[in-house]
Enzyme design. Structure first.
Site, PDB file in Angstrom:
ATOM      1  N   CYS A 100       0.773  -1.198  -0.127  1.00  0.00           N
ATOM      2  CA  CYS A 100       0.161  -0.046  -0.089  1.00  0.00           C
ATOM      3  C   CYS A 100       0.869   1.170   0.052  1.00  0.00           C
ATOM      4  CB  CYS A 100      -1.077  -0.057   1.232  1.00  0.00           C
ATOM      5  SG  CYS A 100      -0.277   0.073   2.724  1.00  0.00           S
ATOM      6  N   ARG A 145      -3.387  -0.718   5.344  1.00  0.00           N
ATOM      7  CA  ARG A 145      -4.087  -1.726   4.485  1.00  0.00           C
ATOM      8  C   ARG A 145      -3.086  -2.934   4.399  1.00  0.00           C
ATOM      9  NH1 ARG A 145      -5.240   2.173  -0.211  1.00  0.00           N
ATOM     10  NH2 ARG A 145      -3.282   3.159   0.713  1.00  0.00           N
ATOM     11  N   ASP A 157      -8.482   3.656   1.050  1.00  0.00           N
ATOM     12  CA  ASP A 157      -7.490   4.307   2.153  1.00  0.00           C
ATOM     13  C   ASP A 157      -8.353   4.677   3.374  1.00  0.00           C
ATOM     14  OD1 ASP A 157      -5.792   5.367   3.468  1.00  0.00           O
ATOM     15  OD2 ASP A 157      -4.947   6.623   2.062  1.00  0.00           O
TER      16      ASP A 157
HETATM   17  P1  4NP Z   1      -1.669   2.753   4.047  1.00  0.00           P
HETATM   18  O1  4NP Z   1      -2.671   4.073   4.831  1.00  0.00           O
HETATM   19  O2  4NP Z   1      -1.260   3.096   2.773  1.00  0.00           O
HETATM   20  O3  4NP Z   1      -3.068   1.803   3.891  1.00  0.00           O
HETATM   21  O4  4NP Z   1      -0.769   2.426   5.115  1.00  0.00           O
HETATM   22  C1  4NP Z   1      -1.967   5.294   4.706  1.00  0.00           C
HETATM   23  C2  4NP Z   1      -1.182   5.550   5.956  1.00  0.00           C
HETATM   24  C3  4NP Z   1      -0.521   6.770   5.849  1.00  0.00           C
HETATM   25  C4  4NP Z   1      -0.948   7.991   4.994  1.00  0.00           C
HETATM   26  C5  4NP Z   1      -1.692   7.521   4.010  1.00  0.00           C
HETATM   27  C6  4NP Z   1      -2.540   6.228   3.900  1.00  0.00           C
HETATM   28  N1  4NP Z   1      -0.201   9.299   5.183  1.00  0.00           N
HETATM   29  O5  4NP Z   1      -0.512  10.040   4.438  1.00  0.00           O
HETATM   30  O6  4NP Z   1       0.791   9.226   5.981  1.00  0.00           O
END
Ligand code: 4NP
Length: 159
Positions: free
Chosen positions: A4, A10, A122
């Site tokens: 991800c 995710r 997300d």
């Molecule tokens: P992930 O979720 O990609 O599912 O781990 C996110 C975690 C952090 C951020 C965005 C999505 N961020 O912008 O820091």
């Protein structure tokens, strides 16, 4: 390899759910699994507490430290699964050759209830229902993925 953006919501969930489901089916030893992010902002951090709590409420423990996806991962893993289309584009940018590119897929290609090009949304900036939805998607998709991988394994041993 589950991928991800941040590797804190995710993909560590998909990784943990896959391991849990594989172990439940007695197939835990067949797979080497990992997860990573296309971005390195959260390198070394545990998974988001909201994601860990949601998973634990369903009996799945996430025990992972975030790491970013490296070029070598595209050689070292047989299947690279992107949670959304932006992740897919990020992974494809790292790919150096057709052998690597053909391993890269959207995770939800294995979700029997999803149409083409479906994404795992997300949940980072939303409420608890978003984390629950991600859990349901990961649970169903990992079941579909394992069905496919284990059927393939059976078919290959028949040859
Ligand atoms: P992930 O979720 O990609 O599912 O781990 C996110 C975690 C952090 C951020 C965005 C999505 N961020 O912008 O820091």
């Amino acid at each position: 390899m589950f991928v991800c953006l941040g590797n804190i919501c995710r993909s560590p969930l998909a990784h943990a759910v896959f391991d849990h489901e594989a172990a439940t089916r007695g197939a835990g030893d067949l797979f080497e699994t990992e997860s990573s992010g296309t971005a390195a902002y959260h390198e070394g951090e545990p998974a988001d507490a909201r994601m860990r709590e949601t998973a634990l409420a369903h009996g799945v423990r996430i025990d992972h430290r975030a790491r970013h996806l490296k070029k070598a991962d595209l050689d070292n893993y047989d299947l690279i699964l992107a949670m959304d289309r932006a992740n897919l584009a990020g992974i494809l940018k790292l790919a150096a050759n057709p052998q690597q590119r053909e391993k890269i897929r959207l995770f939800r290609d294995f979700d029997g209830q999803a149409g083409p090009d479906a994404e795992v949304p997300d949940p980072y900036y939303g409420g608890p229902e978003g984390f629950e939805e991600v859990f349901r998607i990961a649970d169903r998709t990992c079941a579909g993925l394992l069905d496919q991988l284990l059927n393939t394994a059976e078919n290959e041993s028949d040859k």
